[in-house]
Write a protein that holds these residues in place. Sequence first.
Motif, PDB file in Angstrom:
ATOM      1  N   ILE A 115      10.642   0.398  88.376  1.00 23.88           N
ATOM      2  CA  ILE A 115      10.495   1.536  87.466  1.00 23.88           C
ATOM      3  C   ILE A 115      10.597   1.075  86.017  1.00 23.88           C
ATOM      4  O   ILE A 115       9.818   1.492  85.155  1.00 23.88           O
ATOM      5  N   ALA A 140      16.941   2.674  99.804  1.00 24.63           N
ATOM      6  CA  ALA A 140      15.912   2.170  98.895  1.00 24.63           C
ATOM      7  C   ALA A 140      16.266   2.498  97.456  1.00 24.63           C
ATOM      8  O   ALA A 140      16.040   1.718  96.526  1.00 24.63           O
ATOM      9  N   PHE A 141      16.840   3.686  97.266  1.00 23.88           N
ATOM     10  CA  PHE A 141      17.212   4.119  95.926  1.00 23.88           C
ATOM     11  C   PHE A 141      18.241   3.186  95.318  1.00 23.88           C
ATOM     12  O   PHE A 141      18.226   2.912  94.113  1.00 23.88           O
ATOM     13  N   LEU A 174       6.045   1.223  92.210  1.00 29.39           N
ATOM     14  CA  LEU A 174       6.864   1.291  93.423  1.00 29.39           C
ATOM     15  C   LEU A 174       6.105   0.764  94.624  1.00 29.39           C
ATOM     16  O   LEU A 174       6.663   0.071  95.481  1.00 29.39           O
ATOM     17  N   ALA A 182      23.980   2.721  84.385  1.00 32.82           N
ATOM     18  CA  ALA A 182      23.616   3.136  85.739  1.00 32.82           C
ATOM     19  C   ALA A 182      24.848   3.280  86.621  1.00 32.82           C
ATOM     20  O   ALA A 182      24.972   4.238  87.395  1.00 32.82           O
ATOM     21  N   VAL A 234      14.010  -1.122  93.054  1.00 32.70           N
ATOM     22  CA  VAL A 234      13.449   0.139  92.580  1.00 32.70           C
ATOM     23  C   VAL A 234      13.639   0.249  91.076  1.00 32.70           C
ATOM     24  O   VAL A 234      12.707   0.538  90.328  1.00 32.70           O
ATOM     25  N   GLN A 235      14.870  -0.005  90.671  1.00 32.89           N
ATOM     26  CA  GLN A 235      15.178   0.103  89.241  1.00 32.89           C
ATOM     27  C   GLN A 235      14.299  -0.851  88.432  1.00 32.89           C
ATOM     28  O   GLN A 235      13.783  -0.491  87.376  1.00 32.89           O
ATOM     29  N   ARG A 240      26.091   6.770  88.293  1.00 35.49           N
ATOM     30  CA  ARG A 240      26.253   6.959  89.743  1.00 35.49           C
ATOM     31  C   ARG A 240      27.614   7.562  90.070  1.00 35.49           C
ATOM     32  O   ARG A 240      27.753   8.332  91.017  1.00 35.49           O
ATOM     33  N   PRO A 275      16.171   6.922 102.711  1.00 37.01           N
ATOM     34  CA  PRO A 275      15.663   6.667 101.363  1.00 37.01           C
ATOM     35  C   PRO A 275      16.755   6.280 100.373  1.00 37.01           C
ATOM     36  O   PRO A 275      16.487   5.574  99.396  1.00 37.01           O
TER      37      PRO A 275
END
Lengths: 288, 224
Positions: B149, B139-140, B203, B38, B145-146, B42, B136
Amino acid sequence: MDHEGTREQLELAAVEPGGLERLMAGDTPNAQAVAAHLVGCPSCTDELVRLQRAATLIRGSVRELPPADLKERTLAAIRAEGVRRPLVVATPAAAGAGAAGTTAAASGVPVMASPSTAASGTDRRTRRTPRWLGWAATIAAAVLLSVVTTTAVVNNRVDNQLAAQNVEIAALEKVSVDTMGVAAQPDAEHVALRSGTDPALTGDLVYSPSSTALVVTAAGLAQPRAGQQYLCWVQVGGTREQVGRMFFSTHLAYWTGPVPALSGLSDGATFGVSLDSVDKDPVLVGDL
Amino acid sequence: MNGREGATDDVAVVRRMAAGSEAALETLYDRYASAIFAAVYRLTSDRGTAEEVVQETFLALWNRAETFDPAAGSLAAWLHAIARNRTIDRLRAAGRRPSMVALSSAAAPDEDATQALERLVSDGAIVGGARPVAGPEQAFESAGVQEAIGTALASMPEDERTVILLAYQEELSQSEIAARLGWPLGTVKTRTRRALHRLRKGLGAEFGPGAELDVVPVPIGEDR
């Protein structure tokens, strides 16, 4: 188009690459039907907003997940390219020319401690002399000292420190054996390596063209940053070939292993150590 | 397992790996590969590069286990340093610059933002800074979040997970997924919607109803 039909179109579009954007462009009959429904349906319009936000989060997160087969591919790559473990003394040669012959982890502390080599500061080639006996004795003394030190460590340090010490001891033992083995060859040659930039950085190299075995050690060479490595190379006829990479113990850097290019070597060859690429300026260099 | 326990355990696992245990290597892969992937993604926005860097990082771990010094820092920080250097090398080779990333995303799992900043500054890795953008993206960046998901993906049926991964990771259309898997297009669509619902539900559970991420329940037909 009714609620269910609209939401199905929105959801399927949200998963397609650029799907929502295409749907909102309204340039297909299906998209026009969705747009017509959204105009008169606040509920589905709200759902579109929710969906856009959620889809952005999901897409970003899912794309940050590694593929499921990456683990097996990584393990396969390590099986193919990684050092053999338990390694201890096999590491340097495994990273070298790829030959499975002579292996050793070179210490070389005794080599570098040799006043005659440390004081030279320039390349020097000397034929094998009884001085090697002194080398061997010094090496043996260093190994013994390390064993004694480690014995004390066994009693006082935690396991991980002990494991590291054991690795180092094994490396010292093996490099001692290798150094003496090379030195015993009738054509053994010794080269003092020089640094063009750092006077405190010194190195020694011993090799035998007939056996192609080579041991190099360096003092004062700082361990590279994570992700970097010092590569050993031999340059013959203007072409550099990587032969190995330097490994590090507490007080020295070393590599030992077979170098096929040494066989039948004529004057004019050069040995060097460069950071990350053999094409870079050497931090240590000497004429073979 | 909390961070301190994990760090302590890492030393033992690395030791077992250095002794030749592939199971120990797998343990460390399971523990850190996702975070490394990750982080590289990024920086590069390129999954292929992220895969290569993960492989190189764990190869370096295997080859150089003896050089890991727990007194100098955690294994997580060590692995992330290797990955970061490999990534930057690749970006430089390609004439690219690293993307702007949140400081939190550059931190190792056991580092707070201040520790990460100090490390990055000392490494010379920071070339600039800016106030984070609200919205957002924040939040991402959230680990929640990860995790949400990941949990939802792990718990959903295999066929639903397959379609969602093909759609988002390989960017295949539903028609392409149907062709790839040999499934009827209607089946792909149904499973895609179900998977999407599960992910949105995950979520919504993570961020609460106010986040408006969950789906409004709508019946979905059976497989066609």
